[in-house]
Enzyme design. Sequence first.
Site, PDB file in Angstrom:
ATOM      1  N   ASP A   8       0.870  -1.172   0.000  1.00 29.78           N
ATOM      2  CA  ASP A   8       0.000   0.000   0.000  1.00 29.78           C
ATOM      3  C   ASP A   8       0.914   1.231   0.000  1.00 29.78           C
ATOM      4  O   ASP A   8       2.140   1.115  -0.163  1.00 29.78           O
ATOM      5  CB  ASP A   8      -1.005  -0.038   1.158  1.00 29.78           C
ATOM      6  CG  ASP A   8      -0.377   0.170   2.527  1.00 29.78           C
ATOM      7  OD1 ASP A   8       0.866   0.279   2.606  1.00 29.78           O
ATOM      8  OD2 ASP A   8      -1.121   0.217   3.526  1.00 29.78           O
ATOM      9  N   HIS A   9       0.325   2.409   0.196  1.00 27.24           N
ATOM     10  CA  HIS A   9       1.113   3.647   0.162  1.00 27.24           C
ATOM     11  C   HIS A   9       2.221   3.655   1.211  1.00 27.24           C
ATOM     12  O   HIS A   9       3.296   4.197   0.982  1.00 27.24           O
ATOM     13  CB  HIS A   9       0.181   4.852   0.346  1.00 27.24           C
ATOM     14  CG  HIS A   9      -0.746   4.699   1.515  1.00 27.24           C
ATOM     15  ND1 HIS A   9      -1.835   3.842   1.486  1.00 27.24           N
ATOM     16  CD2 HIS A   9      -0.726   5.234   2.751  1.00 27.24           C
ATOM     17  CE1 HIS A   9      -2.450   3.889   2.650  1.00 27.24           C
ATOM     18  NE2 HIS A   9      -1.791   4.717   3.434  1.00 27.24           N
ATOM     19  N   CYS A  64       2.933  -3.229   4.071  1.00 26.91           N
ATOM     20  CA  CYS A  64       2.094  -2.098   4.474  1.00 26.91           C
ATOM     21  C   CYS A  64       2.796  -1.423   5.651  1.00 26.91           C
ATOM     22  O   CYS A  64       3.992  -1.642   5.856  1.00 26.91           O
ATOM     23  CB  CYS A  64       0.658  -2.523   4.779  1.00 26.91           C
ATOM     24  SG  CYS A  64       0.436  -3.642   6.169  1.00 26.91           S
ATOM     25  N   GLY A  65       2.087  -0.598   6.404  1.00 31.16           N
ATOM     26  CA  GLY A  65       2.754   0.119   7.485  1.00 31.16           C
ATOM     27  C   GLY A  65       3.279  -0.807   8.559  1.00 31.16           C
ATOM     28  O   GLY A  65       4.441  -0.737   8.966  1.00 31.16           O
ATOM     29  N   THR A  66       2.409  -1.694   9.019  1.00 30.52           N
ATOM     30  CA  THR A  66       2.791  -2.649  10.064  1.00 30.52           C
ATOM     31  C   THR A  66       3.021  -4.060   9.536  1.00 30.52           C
ATOM     32  O   THR A  66       3.629  -4.885  10.224  1.00 30.52           O
ATOM     33  CB  THR A  66       1.665  -2.767  11.109  1.00 30.52           C
ATOM     34  OG1 THR A  66       0.468  -3.179  10.416  1.00 30.52           O
ATOM     35  CG2 THR A  66       1.420  -1.445  11.825  1.00 30.52           C
ATOM     36  N   GLY A  67       2.465  -4.375   8.387  1.00 23.59           N
ATOM     37  CA  GLY A  67       2.430  -5.749   7.883  1.00 23.59           C
ATOM     38  C   GLY A  67       1.213  -6.504   8.388  1.00 23.59           C
ATOM     39  O   GLY A  67       0.853  -7.561   7.846  1.00 23.59           O
ATOM     40  N   ILE A  68       0.559  -5.961   9.402  1.00 27.52           N
ATOM     41  CA  ILE A  68      -0.564  -6.688  10.024  1.00 27.52           C
ATOM     42  C   ILE A  68      -1.766  -6.765   9.084  1.00 27.52           C
ATOM     43  O   ILE A  68      -2.341  -7.839   8.866  1.00 27.52           O
ATOM     44  CB  ILE A  68      -0.961  -6.032  11.365  1.00 27.52           C
ATOM     45  CG1 ILE A  68       0.194  -6.128  12.368  1.00 27.52           C
ATOM     46  CG2 ILE A  68      -2.206  -6.713  11.938  1.00 27.52           C
ATOM     47  CD1 ILE A  68      -0.020  -5.298  13.640  1.00 27.52           C
ATOM     48  N   GLY A  69      -2.155  -5.635   8.526  1.00 19.70           N
ATOM     49  CA  GLY A  69      -3.312  -5.637   7.620  1.00 19.70           C
ATOM     50  C   GLY A  69      -3.102  -6.560   6.439  1.00 19.70           C
ATOM     51  O   GLY A  69      -3.994  -7.347   6.073  1.00 19.70           O
ATOM     52  N   MET A  70      -1.929  -6.490   5.850  1.00 27.22           N
ATOM     53  CA  MET A  70      -1.623  -7.357   4.704  1.00 27.22           C
ATOM     54  C   MET A  70      -1.695  -8.829   5.100  1.00 27.22           C
ATOM     55  O   MET A  70      -2.206  -9.664   4.340  1.00 27.22           O
ATOM     56  CB  MET A  70      -0.231  -7.041   4.148  1.00 27.22           C
ATOM     57  CG  MET A  70      -0.155  -5.776   3.331  1.00 27.22           C
ATOM     58  SD  MET A  70      -1.103  -5.889   1.788  1.00 27.22           S
ATOM     59  CE  MET A  70      -0.377  -4.504   0.874  1.00 27.22           C
ATOM     60  N   HIS A  97       9.145 -24.376   8.795  1.00 28.34           N
ATOM     61  CA  HIS A  97       8.078 -25.035   9.546  1.00 28.34           C
ATOM     62  C   HIS A  97       6.687 -24.801   8.964  1.00 28.34           C
ATOM     63  O   HIS A  97       5.833 -25.670   9.053  1.00 28.34           O
ATOM     64  CB  HIS A  97       8.076 -24.552  11.001  1.00 28.34           C
ATOM     65  CG  HIS A  97       9.262 -25.034  11.781  1.00 28.34           C
ATOM     66  ND1 HIS A  97       9.374 -24.870  13.147  1.00 28.34           N
ATOM     67  CD2 HIS A  97      10.393 -25.660  11.386  1.00 28.34           C
ATOM     68  CE1 HIS A  97      10.517 -25.382  13.561  1.00 28.34           C
ATOM     69  NE2 HIS A  97      11.168 -25.866  12.507  1.00 28.34           N
ATOM     70  N   ARG A 131       6.986 -33.780   9.835  1.00 31.85           N
ATOM     71  CA  ARG A 131       5.926 -33.465  10.802  1.00 31.85           C
ATOM     72  C   ARG A 131       5.272 -32.113  10.508  1.00 31.85           C
ATOM     73  O   ARG A 131       4.101 -31.893  10.823  1.00 31.85           O
ATOM     74  CB  ARG A 131       6.467 -33.507  12.234  1.00 31.85           C
ATOM     75  CG  ARG A 131       7.460 -32.407  12.574  1.00 31.85           C
ATOM     76  CD  ARG A 131       8.072 -32.601  13.958  1.00 31.85           C
ATOM     77  NE  ARG A 131       8.880 -31.485  14.390  1.00 31.85           N
ATOM     78  CZ  ARG A 131      10.123 -31.234  13.978  1.00 31.85           C
ATOM     79  NH1 ARG A 131      10.700 -32.048  13.111  1.00 31.85           N
ATOM     80  NH2 ARG A 131      10.787 -30.206  14.445  1.00 31.85           N
ATOM     81  N   HIS A 132       6.034 -31.220   9.904  1.00 30.21           N
ATOM     82  CA  HIS A 132       5.479 -29.898   9.602  1.00 30.21           C
ATOM     83  C   HIS A 132       4.426 -29.978   8.495  1.00 30.21           C
ATOM     84  O   HIS A 132       3.470 -29.209   8.488  1.00 30.21           O
ATOM     85  CB  HIS A 132       6.595 -28.933   9.219  1.00 30.21           C
ATOM     86  CG  HIS A 132       7.613 -28.776  10.302  1.00 30.21           C
ATOM     87  ND1 HIS A 132       7.304 -28.259  11.536  1.00 30.21           N
ATOM     88  CD2 HIS A 132       8.924 -29.130  10.350  1.00 30.21           C
ATOM     89  CE1 HIS A 132       8.383 -28.270  12.292  1.00 30.21           C
ATOM     90  NE2 HIS A 132       9.385 -28.800  11.603  1.00 30.21           N
TER      91      HIS A 132
END
Length: 139
Positions: A8-9, A64-70, A97, A131-132
């Site tokens: 994003d911007h 994005c700004g935090t990476g959280i939204g993405m 993993h 296992r992963h």
Amino acid sequence: MKIYIGSDHAGYVFKKQLLNMYTCEDCGCFSNNSVDYPDIAKTVCTKINHDIDNNVKSIGILICGTGIGMSIAANKYDNIRCALVYNNECASLTRKHNDANVLALGARMTTFDNIKSIIDIFINTEFEGGRHQNRINKL
Ligand code: RB5
């Protein structure tokens, strides 16, 4: 392996720098103007799913700004395992993993050098399977 990159911007300037360093397809945004990160995540995740259907291996990088939204947006899509990563160790572990196929990064939370280092590790680390794989099958 194909690489799709989108921001994003808030991640636009870092994305522009990364486009000079990696061979990857730019999925927007294409200016500093404000955009909605779910639209960019949709573009990247749709392309990865198209590749999966055609047996082509690809990954995505979303900034994005935090990476959280993405990361929230990307993980809504089938076949997408998106990891929000802030350090080198998690970049390595989420490939080994989780077989993460999308990397979410927070441009306002860290330095460009850290983001570059995370991307290099993410690209160059293989999934361990075993296992992963059983655990991924349960997601
Ligand atoms: C945009 O201002 C900001 O909300 C976005 O880049 C991202 O951090 C959301 O998670």
